[in-house]
Motif scaffolding. Structure first.
Motif, PDB file in Angstrom:
ATOM      1  N   TRP A 230      32.712  29.780  20.212  1.00 34.73           N
ATOM      2  CA  TRP A 230      33.780  28.796  20.369  1.00 34.73           C
ATOM      3  C   TRP A 230      33.317  27.398  19.967  1.00 34.73           C
ATOM      4  CZ3 TRP A 230      38.374  30.480  20.284  1.00 34.73           C
ATOM      5  CH2 TRP A 230      38.664  31.741  20.773  1.00 34.73           C
ATOM      6  N   LEU A 231      32.075  27.071  20.254  1.00 32.42           N
ATOM      7  CA  LEU A 231      31.544  25.761  19.855  1.00 32.42           C
ATOM      8  C   LEU A 231      31.435  25.665  18.332  1.00 32.42           C
ATOM      9  CD1 LEU A 231      30.472  23.063  20.839  1.00 32.42           C
ATOM     10  CD2 LEU A 231      28.202  24.085  20.917  1.00 32.42           C
ATOM     11  N   THR A 232      30.992  26.745  17.696  1.00 30.54           N
ATOM     12  CA  THR A 232      30.919  26.754  16.238  1.00 30.54           C
ATOM     13  C   THR A 232      32.305  26.613  15.626  1.00 30.54           C
ATOM     14  OG1 THR A 232      28.959  28.157  16.358  1.00 30.54           O
ATOM     15  CG2 THR A 232      30.093  28.043  14.248  1.00 30.54           C
ATOM     16  N   SER A 233      33.279  27.314  16.193  1.00 27.70           N
ATOM     17  CA  SER A 233      34.655  27.202  15.688  1.00 27.70           C
ATOM     18  C   SER A 233      35.185  25.789  15.872  1.00 27.70           C
ATOM     19  CB  SER A 233      35.565  28.195  16.412  1.00 27.70           C
ATOM     20  OG  SER A 233      35.161  29.504  16.146  1.00 27.70           O
ATOM     21  N   LEU A 234      34.894  25.189  17.014  1.00 32.51           N
ATOM     22  CA  LEU A 234      35.341  23.821  17.283  1.00 32.51           C
ATOM     23  C   LEU A 234      34.710  22.830  16.301  1.00 32.51           C
ATOM     24  CD1 LEU A 234      36.850  21.834  19.216  1.00 32.51           C
ATOM     25  CD2 LEU A 234      34.666  21.638  20.407  1.00 32.51           C
ATOM     26  N   LEU A 235      33.419  22.958  16.068  1.00 32.73           N
ATOM     27  CA  LEU A 235      32.749  22.059  15.129  1.00 32.73           C
ATOM     28  C   LEU A 235      33.261  22.251  13.707  1.00 32.73           C
ATOM     29  CD1 LEU A 235      29.021  21.992  16.265  1.00 32.73           C
ATOM     30  CD2 LEU A 235      30.711  20.190  16.439  1.00 32.73           C
ATOM     31  N   THR A 236      33.535  23.487  13.322  1.00 35.25           N
ATOM     32  CA  THR A 236      34.054  23.751  11.988  1.00 35.25           C
ATOM     33  C   THR A 236      35.437  23.131  11.812  1.00 35.25           C
ATOM     34  OG1 THR A 236      32.797  25.801  11.911  1.00 35.25           O
ATOM     35  CG2 THR A 236      34.590  25.560  10.326  1.00 35.25           C
ATOM     36  N   MET A 237      36.303  23.299  12.805  1.00 33.02           N
ATOM     37  CA  MET A 237      37.647  22.715  12.722  1.00 33.02           C
ATOM     38  C   MET A 237      37.587  21.191  12.759  1.00 33.02           C
ATOM     39  SD  MET A 237      39.830  24.991  12.204  1.00 33.02           S
ATOM     40  CE  MET A 237      38.727  26.073  11.351  1.00 33.02           C
ATOM     41  N   THR A 238      36.663  20.641  13.522  1.00 31.04           N
ATOM     42  CA  THR A 238      36.481  19.189  13.561  1.00 31.04           C
ATOM     43  C   THR A 238      36.038  18.679  12.190  1.00 31.04           C
ATOM     44  OG1 THR A 238      35.869  19.301  15.883  1.00 31.04           O
ATOM     45  CG2 THR A 238      35.261  17.300  14.704  1.00 31.04           C
ATOM     46  N   LEU A 239      35.113  19.385  11.579  1.00 31.99           N
ATOM     47  CA  LEU A 239      34.640  18.999  10.248  1.00 31.99           C
ATOM     48  C   LEU A 239      35.757  19.098   9.219  1.00 31.99           C
ATOM     49  CD1 LEU A 239      32.103  18.071   8.775  1.00 31.99           C
ATOM     50  CD2 LEU A 239      31.555  20.465   8.377  1.00 31.99           C
ATOM     51  N   LEU A 240      36.564  20.132   9.309  1.00 35.50           N
ATOM     52  CA  LEU A 240      37.695  20.271   8.400  1.00 35.50           C
ATOM     53  C   LEU A 240      38.700  19.137   8.594  1.00 35.50           C
ATOM     54  CD1 LEU A 240      39.218  21.958   6.283  1.00 35.50           C
ATOM     55  CD2 LEU A 240      40.277  23.173   8.192  1.00 35.50           C
ATOM     56  N   GLY A 241      39.022  18.824   9.839  1.00 35.00           N
ATOM     57  CA  GLY A 241      39.943  17.725  10.115  1.00 35.00           C
ATOM     58  C   GLY A 241      39.398  16.391   9.644  1.00 35.00           C
ATOM     59  N   LEU A 242      38.107  16.175   9.850  1.00 33.98           N
ATOM     60  CA  LEU A 242      37.480  14.938   9.406  1.00 33.98           C
ATOM     61  C   LEU A 242      37.504  14.822   7.883  1.00 33.98           C
ATOM     62  CD1 LEU A 242      35.958  12.400  10.317  1.00 33.98           C
ATOM     63  CD2 LEU A 242      33.854  13.727  10.153  1.00 33.98           C
ATOM     64  N   ALA A 243      37.257  15.930   7.193  1.00 24.81           N
ATOM     65  CA  ALA A 243      37.302  15.910   5.728  1.00 24.81           C
ATOM     66  C   ALA A 243      38.716  15.598   5.239  1.00 24.81           C
ATOM     67  CB  ALA A 243      36.826  17.246   5.171  1.00 24.81           C
ATOM     68  N   MET A 244      39.716  16.167   5.897  1.00 24.93           N
ATOM     69  CA  MET A 244      41.099  15.885   5.497  1.00 24.93           C
ATOM     70  C   MET A 244      41.460  14.424   5.784  1.00 24.93           C
ATOM     71  SD  MET A 244      42.814  19.408   6.743  1.00 24.93           S
ATOM     72  CE  MET A 244      44.363  19.311   5.873  1.00 24.93           C
ATOM     73  N   TYR A 245      40.991  13.899   6.905  1.00 21.84           N
ATOM     74  CA  TYR A 245      41.248  12.496   7.215  1.00 21.84           C
ATOM     75  C   TYR A 245      40.559  11.582   6.209  1.00 21.84           C
ATOM     76  CZ  TYR A 245      41.190   8.026   9.597  1.00 21.84           C
ATOM     77  OH  TYR A 245      41.318   6.695   9.890  1.00 21.84           O
ATOM     78  N   MET A 246      39.339  11.943   5.817  1.00 28.61           N
ATOM     79  CA  MET A 246      38.621  11.134   4.844  1.00 28.61           C
ATOM     80  C   MET A 246      39.323  11.167   3.482  1.00 28.61           C
ATOM     81  SD  MET A 246      34.709  12.025   5.948  1.00 28.61           S
ATOM     82  CE  MET A 246      33.925  11.188   4.600  1.00 28.61           C
ATOM     83  N   ALA A 247      39.877  12.310   3.115  1.00 27.49           N
ATOM     84  CA  ALA A 247      40.622  12.395   1.858  1.00 27.49           C
ATOM     85  C   ALA A 247      41.877  11.525   1.918  1.00 27.49           C
ATOM     86  CB  ALA A 247      40.996  13.843   1.570  1.00 27.49           C
ATOM     87  N   TYR A 248      42.534  11.518   3.062  1.00 23.77           N
ATOM     88  CA  TYR A 248      43.713  10.674   3.232  1.00 23.77           C
ATOM     89  C   TYR A 248      43.334   9.197   3.205  1.00 23.77           C
ATOM     90  CZ  TYR A 248      47.419   8.213   5.716  1.00 23.77           C
ATOM     91  OH  TYR A 248      48.385   7.313   6.082  1.00 23.77           O
ATOM     92  N   LEU A 249      42.256   8.867   3.891  1.00 23.27           N
ATOM     93  CA  LEU A 249      41.808   7.483   3.969  1.00 23.27           C
ATOM     94  C   LEU A 249      41.332   6.966   2.616  1.00 23.27           C
ATOM     95  CD1 LEU A 249      41.443   5.334   6.167  1.00 23.27           C
ATOM     96  CD2 LEU A 249      39.105   6.123   6.422  1.00 23.27           C
ATOM     97  N   HIS A 250      40.744   7.848   1.811  1.00 22.15           N
ATOM     98  CA  HIS A 250      40.201   7.446   0.511  1.00 22.15           C
ATOM     99  C   HIS A 250      41.297   6.979  -0.450  1.00 22.15           C
ATOM    100  CE1 HIS A 250      37.345   7.171  -2.704  1.00 22.15           C
ATOM    101  NE2 HIS A 250      38.030   8.030  -3.440  1.00 22.15           N
TER     102      HIS A 250
END
Length: 92
Positions: A39-59
């Motif tokens: 569950w921690l690995t899944s949470l970190l993976t989803m967090t990383l995915l969300g962060l990457a999408m936010y960074m793409a939006y912010l860019h």
């Protein structure tokens, strides 16, 4: 041509669904789905995915702050270490 691509896309999604169900059944049988590491690995993976999408939006609007890159640099190795721990704990 569009019909062929739509059928191919549906076939790929169906194959991924079948594979995911098979993996899920295997993980449930081994007890992996109840593991906090999973569950921690899944949470970190989803967090990383969300962060990457936010960074793409912010860019699109401004440069990406260095703090976000530092967070990504910390999340990637942490996720990889947890995945390796899962492989070690639940060999398939």
């Amino acid at each position: 041509m569009t019909i062929v691509l739509a059928i191919a896309f549906a076939a790929v999604l169906t194959g991924l669904l079948v594979r995911a169900r098979r993996n899920s059944a295997r993980h449930a049988a081994s007890g992996m789905l109840r593991s906090p590491l999973y569950w921690l690995t899944s949470l970190l993976t989803m967090t990383l995915l969300g962060l990457a999408m936010y960074m793409a939006y912010l860019h699109q609007r401004a440069p990406i702050p260095i703090l976000l890159w530092i967070i990504v640099a910390a999340l990637v190795p942490a996720t990889l270490v947890l995945l390796r721990a899962l492989k070690w704990r639940y060999p398939v």
